[in-house]
Write a protein that holds these residues in place. Sequence first.
Motif, PDB file in Angstrom:
ATOM      1  N   PHE A  99      22.187 -85.669 -32.071  1.00 49.18           N
ATOM      2  CA  PHE A  99      20.965 -86.292 -31.841  1.00 49.18           C
ATOM      3  C   PHE A  99      20.397 -85.432 -31.601  1.00 49.18           C
ATOM      4  N   ALA A 100      19.794 -84.294 -31.745  1.00 50.57           N
ATOM      5  CA  ALA A 100      19.291 -83.502 -30.850  1.00 50.57           C
ATOM      6  C   ALA A 100      17.997 -83.286 -32.421  1.00 50.57           C
ATOM      7  N   ALA A 101      18.747 -83.862 -33.349  1.00 50.96           N
ATOM      8  CA  ALA A 101      18.280 -83.625 -35.186  1.00 50.96           C
ATOM      9  C   ALA A 101      17.641 -85.127 -35.630  1.00 50.96           C
ATOM     10  N   LEU A 102      18.210 -86.310 -34.694  1.00 52.16           N
ATOM     11  CA  LEU A 102      17.113 -87.022 -34.786  1.00 52.16           C
ATOM     12  C   LEU A 102      15.757 -87.828 -34.241  1.00 52.16           C
ATOM     13  N   ILE A 107      10.360 -86.916 -32.919  1.00 54.14           N
ATOM     14  CA  ILE A 107       9.115 -86.709 -32.321  1.00 54.14           C
ATOM     15  C   ILE A 107       8.469 -86.043 -33.479  1.00 54.14           C
ATOM     16  N   VAL A 108       8.653 -85.193 -34.380  1.00 53.18           N
ATOM     17  CA  VAL A 108       7.948 -84.600 -35.138  1.00 53.18           C
ATOM     18  C   VAL A 108       7.561 -85.682 -36.081  1.00 53.18           C
ATOM     19  N   TRP A 153       3.997 -94.193 -29.015  1.00 51.95           N
ATOM     20  CA  TRP A 153       4.477 -93.205 -28.496  1.00 51.95           C
ATOM     21  C   TRP A 153       5.351 -93.479 -27.260  1.00 51.95           C
ATOM     22  N   PRO A 154       5.423 -94.507 -26.889  1.00 50.21           N
ATOM     23  CA  PRO A 154       6.112 -95.569 -25.834  1.00 50.21           C
ATOM     24  C   PRO A 154       7.620 -95.850 -26.331  1.00 50.21           C
ATOM     25  N   LEU A 155       7.407 -96.786 -28.100  1.00 47.53           N
ATOM     26  CA  LEU A 155       8.407 -96.397 -28.342  1.00 47.53           C
ATOM     27  C   LEU A 155       9.127 -95.894 -28.457  1.00 47.53           C
ATOM     28  N   VAL A 156       8.638 -94.508 -29.181  1.00 54.05           N
ATOM     29  CA  VAL A 156       9.697 -93.424 -29.954  1.00 54.05           C
ATOM     30  C   VAL A 156      10.200 -92.361 -28.770  1.00 54.05           C
ATOM     31  N   MET A 157       9.481 -92.461 -27.450  1.00 53.32           N
ATOM     32  CA  MET A 157      10.007 -91.901 -26.183  1.00 53.32           C
ATOM     33  C   MET A 157      11.557 -93.168 -25.602  1.00 53.32           C
ATOM     34  N   SER A 158      11.661 -94.584 -26.284  1.00 57.82           N
ATOM     35  CA  SER A 158      12.301 -95.149 -25.360  1.00 57.82           C
ATOM     36  C   SER A 158      13.493 -94.423 -26.083  1.00 57.82           C
TER      37      SER A 158
END
Length: 188
Positions: A99-102, A107-108, A153-158
């Motif tokens: 999860f953390a890697a994905l 984000i990167v 940005w909102p898509l990536v955060m969701s």
Amino acid sequence: MKALPESEISDAMLYYEQYFYEGQLTDGQAVSEFGTPKNLARRLVADYYMDEARDVPEENQKSPLGLAKIIILALLASPILIPVAITVIALIFAIVVTFAALAFSLIVLLGSFGFAAVICVIGGILVLTQSVLGGLFYIAAGIAVIGGFILLWPLVMSMVKGLKHWVFVMIRWIGKKTVGRKGVQDDA
């Protein structure tokens, strides 16, 4: 049992006192049936939070790591299940790292688009002195990428929130498979 609400503690104490009294169990029989008081308390806390996680709305759920901690404590409550607990710890660790890697890669990736947009705009301003059309092209491309960044940005955060939700679902599934409704399953 400090992690439980007072009403749950008093209900559990009353239930087990009645069970011991009605069954006329000695201390040794109670320990052989339920384990040590500390182990029984861990199982009760794990059961409470497993049931609570099923009934609580998604926005109020405990963190996946908190649930994982409770599952592991419940497994460690039974010495027979220590190998199972080690396996579950490894599995939960793998899920959390994945999860953390994905999340980090999403984000990167988005951050690299933002950085590329800024470089493109700065490069376009610098190229304006040599070629007006070339400079305007780079500035327009940079502004377009900035717009894409703002839209994504909102898509990536969701997506990151969705990944967190699925980690919680997987950890809860592992807990249901290893910690039953009545405590640690000893048929391992």
